[in-house]
Motif scaffolding. Structure first.
Motif, short mmCIF file in Angstrom:
data_model
loop_
_atom_site.label_atom_id
_atom_site.label_comp_id
_atom_site.label_asym_id
_atom_site.label_seq_id
_atom_site.Cartn_x
_atom_site.Cartn_y
_atom_site.Cartn_z
N GLU A 183 37.39 17.87 15.73
CA GLU A 183 38.38 18.74 16.51
C GLU A 183 38.94 17.43 17.70
N LEU A 184 38.08 16.82 18.09
CA LEU A 184 38.41 15.60 19.16
C LEU A 184 39.31 14.86 18.37
N ALA A 185 38.98 14.31 17.11
CA ALA A 185 39.97 13.37 16.42
C ALA A 185 41.45 13.80 16.37
N GLU A 186 41.42 15.29 15.93
CA GLU A 186 42.73 16.09 15.64
C GLU A 186 43.49 16.02 16.86
N ALA A 187 42.72 16.58 18.07
CA ALA A 187 43.58 16.46 19.26
C ALA A 187 43.93 15.25 19.96
N ARG A 188 43.06 14.34 19.78
CA ARG A 188 43.30 12.92 20.57
C ARG A 188 43.38 11.93 19.45
N PRO A 189 44.31 11.70 18.41
CA PRO A 189 44.33 10.79 17.56
C PRO A 189 44.47 9.40 18.25
N ASP A 190 44.79 9.11 19.48
CA ASP A 190 44.86 7.76 20.09
C ASP A 190 43.40 7.35 20.60
N LEU A 191 42.36 8.17 20.34
CA LEU A 191 41.18 7.73 20.85
C LEU A 191 40.44 7.20 19.48
N ASP A 192 39.36 6.51 19.75
CA ASP A 192 38.68 5.97 18.63
C ASP A 192 37.15 6.80 18.63
N VAL A 193 37.32 7.52 17.74
CA VAL A 193 36.33 8.82 17.74
C VAL A 193 35.17 8.22 16.25
N VAL A 194 33.89 8.16 16.97
CA VAL A 194 32.87 7.80 16.26
C VAL A 194 31.82 8.87 16.06
N LEU A 195 31.24 9.16 14.80
CA LEU A 195 30.09 10.12 14.62
C LEU A 195 29.11 9.47 14.22
N ALA A 196 27.83 9.35 15.05
CA ALA A 196 26.67 8.93 14.51
C ALA A 196 25.87 10.14 14.18
N VAL A 197 25.10 9.65 12.84
CA VAL A 197 24.24 10.70 12.34
C VAL A 197 23.16 10.27 11.83
N ARG A 198 22.01 10.83 12.15
CA ARG A 198 20.68 10.29 11.71
C ARG A 198 20.40 10.32 10.12
N GLY A 199 20.99 11.28 9.65
CA GLY A 199 20.88 11.08 7.90
C GLY A 199 22.01 10.79 7.50
N GLY A 200 22.36 11.54 6.36
CA GLY A 200 23.57 11.21 5.70
C GLY A 200 24.72 12.06 6.02
N LEU A 201 26.05 12.10 6.00
CA LEU A 201 26.95 12.93 6.44
C LEU A 201 27.05 14.17 5.61
N GLY A 202 26.75 15.27 5.98
CA GLY A 202 26.73 16.34 5.45
C GLY A 202 25.52 16.82 4.78
N ASP A 203 24.36 16.25 4.96
CA ASP A 203 23.22 16.68 4.60
C ASP A 203 22.98 17.93 4.71
N GLY A 204 22.67 18.46 3.66
CA GLY A 204 22.27 20.01 3.61
C GLY A 204 23.64 21.02 2.89
N LEU A 205 24.72 20.17 2.67
CA LEU A 205 25.83 20.86 2.28
C LEU A 205 25.61 20.57 0.83
N SER A 206 26.60 21.35 -0.02
CA SER A 206 26.84 21.09 -1.48
C SER A 206 27.51 19.80 -1.71
N ALA A 207 27.66 19.33 -2.92
CA ALA A 207 28.33 18.08 -3.14
C ALA A 207 30.02 18.44 -2.86
N LYS A 208 30.29 19.54 -3.30
CA LYS A 208 31.81 19.75 -3.03
C LYS A 208 32.11 19.79 -1.34
N GLY A 209 31.12 20.55 -0.51
CA GLY A 209 31.15 20.47 0.89
C GLY A 209 30.99 19.02 1.49
N ARG A 210 30.20 18.21 0.91
CA ARG A 210 30.08 16.82 1.53
C ARG A 210 31.22 15.88 1.18
N ARG A 211 31.84 16.08 0.09
CA ARG A 211 32.89 15.38 -0.30
C ARG A 211 34.17 15.83 0.46
N HIS A 212 34.29 17.08 0.71
CA HIS A 212 35.43 17.51 1.75
C HIS A 212 35.25 16.96 3.21
#
Length: 399
Positions: free
Chosen positions: A164-193
């Motif tokens: 939401e932040l990256a879409e609303a403020r594309p001028d900012l440098d938005v970083v996401l820090a996750v303890r595991g992998g991105l989308g852990d717990g989602l399906s392969a299709k979900g992680r890919r999207h």
């Protein structure tokens, strides 16, 4: 005398329970009081939108419950005495008052959890409530182009906040820090999207990255790296309201009230707990996760159980189960991850604009259900005097 029902908290679960009780029971038999610290209903699932500068329509609670028979009391809950069956509240002007009850519905919910990480309370922002979202909104408005913003946490809240932040403020440098992998717990299709959306929006993702400390201008990872941050958004879990732990109610290790399948306290039968405040078991004997998806069905269950016990009817027990995890990825994209009854991802997932519309429809439906409690048809039941109820021959026997 009317049976006194007090509902603590007017979030999705508390407000839903109060409205459903008003439909299930006759006004002449019960006095329902809804206690809340704010005058407006807060759409908590939209706090990431509020933080990024979007305006949400006001939803006054008094207007929502006009004509329902529910009495709204604006006050902050400061104590619960489960033995004396009384709640202590502090009003807007600091006046303390004690409210006696016959039945209590505890729905005080949760707030952000700093996980004991140094600097979070002093330097990080949260979007677990409206004041926190508004503070972050003001901070973001002060940031210029290129300023780094770090969102800590890879759960649904963190994913929604970062995109939401990256879409609303594309001028900012938005970083996401996750303890595991991105989308852990989602399906392969979900992680890919999810990865495709982060790439498209320019979100830099640091996977397998735990944040050990937060300072005014940076965060420090467990590996010792320092990542610059002009605004750190902390979404690494929720903590329940601390009042329950201070009572004689049986609670779990995290302070949630232990309840049975009807959302009734296992230690105090006059008390029901719902939403994030409750330690309730779902399919597979797994605790229900803190979410609107768990809380609203739990509110229905508690209200129906209370109405049945008061009217001498059979208590319905409908298992709370999951169907999907709904994730907004900005205003024009989304991810609907379909899950098993016990919340495990399956191969099916809905993505893109259709998923965004699906999520928006669910959010609107949840709010509509709270705002129009009398428009859902239901036959009100007469409260049977305690001495007439089956198995309750003595006045004063627990509900």
């Amino acid at each position: 005398m009317q049976h006194r029902i007090i509902v603590l908290g007017a979030g999705y679960t508390g407000a839903t329970a109060a409205g459903r009780l008003a439909r299930r029971l006759r006004r002449e038999d019960v006095a329902i009081t809804l206690v809340n610290a704010e005058a407006d209903f807060v759409e908590r699932v939209r706090m990431h939108q509020l933080a990024t500068g979007q305006d949400l329509p006001p939803r006054p609670l008094d207007a929502m419950f006009t004509g329902t028979g529910v009495s709204l009391k604006l006050a902050r809950v400061t104590a619960v005495d489960a033995e004396r069956r009384a709640v202590t509240v502090t009003g807007e002007r600091g006046t303390r008052e004690e409210l006696p009850y016959d039945t209590l519905v505890y729905a005080l919910g949760s707030g952000w959890h700093d996980q004991g990480v140094p600097g979070v309370a002093e330097h990080a922002h949260d979007i677990a409530n409206r004041p926190g979202a508004l503070r972050l909104r003001a901070r973001l408005a002060d940031l210029g182009a290129g300023a780094p913003v770090i969102v800590v946490g890879g759960g649904l809240t963190g994913l929604e906040a970062a995109t939401e932040l990256a879409e609303a403020r594309p001028d900012l440098d938005v970083v996401l820090a996750v303890r595991g992998g991105l989308g852990d717990g989602l399906s392969a299709k979900g992680r890919r999207h999810l990865r495709e959306v982060c790439d498209r929006l320019g979100v830099t993702v640091h996977e397998h990255t735990a944040v050990d400390a937060v300072a005014a201008g940076h965060v420090t990872t467990a590996a010792g790296a320092s990542l610059p941050s002009e605004a750190t958004v902390w979404t690494a879990g929720f903590a329940v309201h601390p009042i329950a732990r201070a009572t004689t109610l049986e609670t779990g290790d995290n302070g949630q009230i232990v309840v049975d399948r009807s959302m009734r306290s296992v230690s105090h039968p006059q008390v029901y707990a719902i939403g994030d405040a409750a330690l309730a078991m779902g399919p597979g004997d797994k605790p229900l996760r803190m979410s609107c998806a768990s809380g609203v069905p739990a509110a229905w269950q508690a209200a129906d159980a209370i109405a049945a016990r008061l009217s001498g009817g059979k208590v319905p027990v409908t298992p709370v189960r999951y169907y999907q995890q709904c994730i907004s990825l900005g205003r024009g994209d989304g991810l609907i991850q379909f899950v098993t009854a016990d919340d495990r991802a399956v191969d099916r997932a809905l993505t893109g604009r259709l998923a965004a519309r699906y999520k928006e429809a669910i959010c609107k439906a949840a709010t509509w259900g709270v705002a129009h409690p009398l428009l859902v048809p239901s036959r009100a039941r007469r409260v049977v005097p305690r001495q007439e109820r089956a198995g309750e021959a003595v006045a004063g026997t627990a509900l």
